[in-house]
Design a protein around this motif. Structure first.
Motif, PDB file in Angstrom:
ATOM      1  N   MET A   1       0.830  -1.202   0.000  1.00 51.23           N
ATOM      2  CA  MET A   1       0.000   0.000   0.000  1.00 51.23           C
ATOM      3  C   MET A   1       0.867   1.256   0.000  1.00 51.23           C
ATOM      4  O   MET A   1       0.524   2.246  -0.636  1.00 51.23           O
ATOM      5  CB  MET A   1      -0.928  -0.039   1.227  1.00 51.23           C
ATOM      6  N   HIS A   2       1.979   1.203   0.722  1.00 54.45           N
ATOM      7  CA  HIS A   2       2.863   2.367   0.791  1.00 54.45           C
ATOM      8  C   HIS A   2       3.452   2.695  -0.582  1.00 54.45           C
ATOM      9  O   HIS A   2       3.566   3.859  -0.950  1.00 54.45           O
ATOM     10  CB  HIS A   2       3.980   2.110   1.803  1.00 54.45           C
ATOM     11  N   ARG A   3       3.779   1.653  -1.349  1.00 51.00           N
ATOM     12  CA  ARG A   3       4.344   1.886  -2.685  1.00 51.00           C
ATOM     13  C   ARG A   3       3.297   2.463  -3.627  1.00 51.00           C
ATOM     14  O   ARG A   3       3.611   3.286  -4.485  1.00 51.00           O
ATOM     15  CB  ARG A   3       4.890   0.586  -3.266  1.00 51.00           C
ATOM     16  N   MET A   4       2.068   2.031  -3.482  1.00 56.63           N
ATOM     17  CA  MET A   4       0.992   2.550  -4.331  1.00 56.63           C
ATOM     18  C   MET A   4       0.762   4.031  -4.054  1.00 56.63           C
ATOM     19  O   MET A   4       0.570   4.819  -4.979  1.00 56.63           O
ATOM     20  CB  MET A   4      -0.290   1.754  -4.089  1.00 56.63           C
ATOM     21  N   LEU A   5       0.799   4.411  -2.788  1.00 56.65           N
ATOM     22  CA  LEU A   5       0.634   5.820  -2.424  1.00 56.65           C
ATOM     23  C   LEU A   5       1.795   6.650  -2.947  1.00 56.65           C
ATOM     24  O   LEU A   5       1.588   7.747  -3.480  1.00 56.65           O
ATOM     25  CB  LEU A   5       0.522   5.954  -0.899  1.00 56.65           C
ATOM     26  N   ALA A   6       3.017   6.129  -2.837  1.00 59.42           N
ATOM     27  CA  ALA A   6       4.179   6.845  -3.342  1.00 59.42           C
ATOM     28  C   ALA A   6       4.107   6.999  -4.855  1.00 59.42           C
ATOM     29  O   ALA A   6       4.437   8.061  -5.398  1.00 59.42           O
ATOM     30  CB  ALA A   6       5.458   6.123  -2.942  1.00 59.42           C
ATOM     31  N   ALA A   7       3.665   5.969  -5.551  1.00 60.77           N
ATOM     32  CA  ALA A   7       3.534   6.046  -7.009  1.00 60.77           C
ATOM     33  C   ALA A   7       2.465   7.050  -7.410  1.00 60.77           C
ATOM     34  O   ALA A   7       2.640   7.821  -8.361  1.00 60.77           O
ATOM     35  CB  ALA A   7       3.210   4.667  -7.572  1.00 60.77           C
ATOM     36  N   ALA A   8       1.354   7.062  -6.687  1.00 60.93           N
ATOM     37  CA  ALA A   8       0.279   8.010  -7.000  1.00 60.93           C
ATOM     38  C   ALA A   8       0.734   9.447  -6.753  1.00 60.93           C
ATOM     39  O   ALA A   8       0.453  10.344  -7.560  1.00 60.93           O
ATOM     40  CB  ALA A   8      -0.950   7.690  -6.164  1.00 60.93           C
ATOM     41  N   LEU A   9       1.436   9.671  -5.657  1.00 59.70           N
ATOM     42  CA  LEU A   9       1.934  11.018  -5.377  1.00 59.70           C
ATOM     43  C   LEU A   9       2.963  11.451  -6.401  1.00 59.70           C
ATOM     44  O   LEU A   9       2.978  12.624  -6.827  1.00 59.70           O
ATOM     45  CB  LEU A   9       2.524  11.082  -3.967  1.00 59.70           C
ATOM     46  N   THR A  10       3.826  10.545  -6.820  1.00 64.16           N
ATOM     47  CA  THR A  10       4.822  10.868  -7.838  1.00 64.16           C
ATOM     48  C   THR A  10       4.150  11.241  -9.154  1.00 64.16           C
ATOM     49  O   THR A  10       4.539  12.214  -9.810  1.00 64.16           O
ATOM     50  CB  THR A  10       5.765   9.672  -8.051  1.00 64.16           C
ATOM     51  N   ALA A  11       3.138  10.479  -9.551  1.00 65.77           N
ATOM     52  CA  ALA A  11       2.417  10.780 -10.785  1.00 65.77           C
ATOM     53  C   ALA A  11       1.692  12.115 -10.684  1.00 65.77           C
ATOM     54  O   ALA A  11       1.664  12.897 -11.640  1.00 65.77           O
ATOM     55  CB  ALA A  11       1.438   9.665 -11.097  1.00 65.77           C
ATOM     56  N   LEU A  12       1.110  12.390  -9.537  1.00 68.31           N
ATOM     57  CA  LEU A  12       0.404  13.655  -9.345  1.00 68.31           C
ATOM     58  C   LEU A  12       1.364  14.838  -9.407  1.00 68.31           C
ATOM     59  O   LEU A  12       1.069  15.853 -10.058  1.00 68.31           O
ATOM     60  CB  LEU A  12      -0.327  13.633  -8.004  1.00 68.31           C
TER      61      LEU A  12
END
Length: 48
Positions: A1-12
């Motif tokens: 879950m932490h990696r998914m949040l980091a990926a979403a924030l990076t994309a944003l």
């Protein structure tokens, strides 16, 4: 879950930077004065 949040924030953040860069380019192009459309060489037409 932490990696998914980091990926979403990076994309944003990447999308926000891209939009900011695009708006900056448009603003820079709008502030430059338009160049006059004067030909450097003109040929006289004697018959007209």
């Amino acid at each position: 879950m932490h990696r998914m949040l980091a990926a979403a924030l990076t994309a944003l953040i990447a999308a926000a930077l891209a939009v900011g860069a695009a708006l900056g380019v448009v603003a820079a192009l709008d502030t430059t004065p338009e160049q006059p459309n004067v030909p450097l060489v003109s040929f006289d037409r004697a018959g007209e």
